[in-house]
Design a protein around this motif. Structure first.
Motif, PDB file in Angstrom:
ATOM      1  N   SER B  49       0.992  -1.168   0.019  1.00 33.63           N
ATOM      2  CA  SER B  49      -0.146  -0.139   0.231  1.00 33.63           C
ATOM      3  C   SER B  49       0.985   1.296  -0.032  1.00 33.63           C
ATOM      4  O   SER B  49       1.885   1.386   0.438  1.00 33.63           O
ATOM      5  CB  SER B  49      -0.974  -0.054   1.172  1.00 33.63           C
ATOM      6  OG  SER B  49      -1.686   1.166   1.227  1.00 33.63           O
ATOM      7  N   ILE B  51       0.313   5.648   0.641  1.00 33.08           N
ATOM      8  CA  ILE B  51      -0.495   6.843   0.883  1.00 33.08           C
ATOM      9  C   ILE B  51       0.300   8.152   0.605  1.00 33.08           C
ATOM     10  O   ILE B  51       1.566   8.001   0.703  1.00 33.08           O
ATOM     11  CB  ILE B  51      -0.790   6.890   2.285  1.00 33.08           C
ATOM     12  CG1 ILE B  51      -2.037   7.885   2.505  1.00 33.08           C
ATOM     13  CG2 ILE B  51       0.505   7.145   3.221  1.00 33.08           C
ATOM     14  CD1 ILE B  51      -2.688   7.896   3.951  1.00 33.08           C
ATOM     15  N   THR B  58      -4.929   6.930  -1.517  1.00 33.23           N
ATOM     16  CA  THR B  58      -4.118   5.557  -1.133  1.00 33.23           C
ATOM     17  C   THR B  58      -4.249   4.392  -2.209  1.00 33.23           C
ATOM     18  O   THR B  58      -5.240   4.512  -3.076  1.00 33.23           O
ATOM     19  CB  THR B  58      -5.034   4.986   0.140  1.00 33.23           C
ATOM     20  OG1 THR B  58      -6.462   4.867   0.130  1.00 33.23           O
ATOM     21  CG2 THR B  58      -4.677   6.146   1.231  1.00 33.23           C
ATOM     22  N   SER B  71      -2.784   4.766   6.749  1.00 30.26           N
ATOM     23  CA  SER B  71      -3.167   6.128   7.073  1.00 30.26           C
ATOM     24  C   SER B  71      -2.037   6.910   7.817  1.00 30.26           C
ATOM     25  O   SER B  71      -0.850   6.186   7.962  1.00 30.26           O
ATOM     26  CB  SER B  71      -4.387   6.077   8.025  1.00 30.26           C
ATOM     27  OG  SER B  71      -4.001   5.436   9.302  1.00 30.26           O
TER      28      SER B  71
END
Lengths: 107, 123
Positions: B49, B51, B58, B71
């Motif tokens: 992932s 961000i 994202t 996050s």
């Protein structure tokens, strides 16, 4: 998704050898490819970016090249510190994908 | 000096949850996209992932989409990975990594990596 096929998976070599590792992309990634070195129990370290640009502080015996969708990492004269696993990564598009890795072992 | 320090790895049962943190220092955290990458025992690297610096976009690998949430708290220079519905195949060392170029939203190489934190999913 872009698949990265790296070869060989293992390579046995001696100090002083010239070593070549190949990574093939399943589609065009332009030059958006990085090479990382990883030693056991350690985080990866960036060696090469944009297929052939040497990261600051990386010895000049490391070099990268490309031909279409085939990318090559070359170590010109293998040093004792170079025995490690090498990973390629494409960053042309998400999902970012890595090759399976190449372990360079002592012959 | 750029430093990334992951924490939160643990032994957790299948179906459980875990939250990983990555404390960053030595650079303007909010200017850089950040990623999570994992490595299962004896296996290669797997991107999970990313961000963006502002936290407004994202991206996820299919293997974790819907289960993991990335996050960041730019006021605390910290990146997070909330992991739910954990499976045995999620067992790995989890690394946080910093993008090399500020402001990029399309993906780029990672120039700094943390030391990793081990997540083990087992009953």
């Amino acid at each position: 998704d872009i698949q990265m096929t790296q070869s060989p998976s293992t390579l046995s070599a001696s100090v002083g050898d010239r070593v070549t590792i190949t990574c093939r992309a399943s589609q065009s990634i332009s030059s958006w490819l990085a090479w990382y070195q990883q030693k056991p129990g350690k985080a990866p370290k960036l060696l090469i970016y944009k297929a052939s640009s040497l990261e600051s502080g990386v010895p000049s015996r490391f070099s990268g090249s490309e031909s279409g969708t085939e990318f090559t990492l070359t170590i010109s004269t293998l040093q004792p510190d170079d025995f490690a696993t090498y990973h390629c990564q494409q960053y042309k598009s998400y999902p970012l994908t890595f090759g399976g890795g190449t372990k360079v072992e002592i012959k | 000096e750029v430093q990334l320090l992951e924490s939160g790895g643990d032994l957790v049962q299948p179906g459980g949850s875990l939250r990983l943190s990555c404390a960053a220092s030595g650079f303007t955290f909010s200017s850089y996209a950040m990623s999570w990458v994992r490595q299962a025992p004896g296996k290669g690297l797997e991107w999970l992932s990313t961000i963006t610096g502002a936290g407004d976009s994202t991206y996820y690998a299919d293997s974790v989409k819907g289960r993991f949430t990335i996050s960041r708290d730019n006021s605390k220079n910290t990146l997070f990975l909330q992991m739910n519905s954990l499976r045995a195949e999620d067992t790995a060392v989890y690394y946080c990594a910093k993008d090399a170029i500020p402001g990029v939203t399309t993906g780029t190489r990672s120039d700094y990596w943390g030391q990793g934190t081990l997540v083990t999913v087992s009953s």
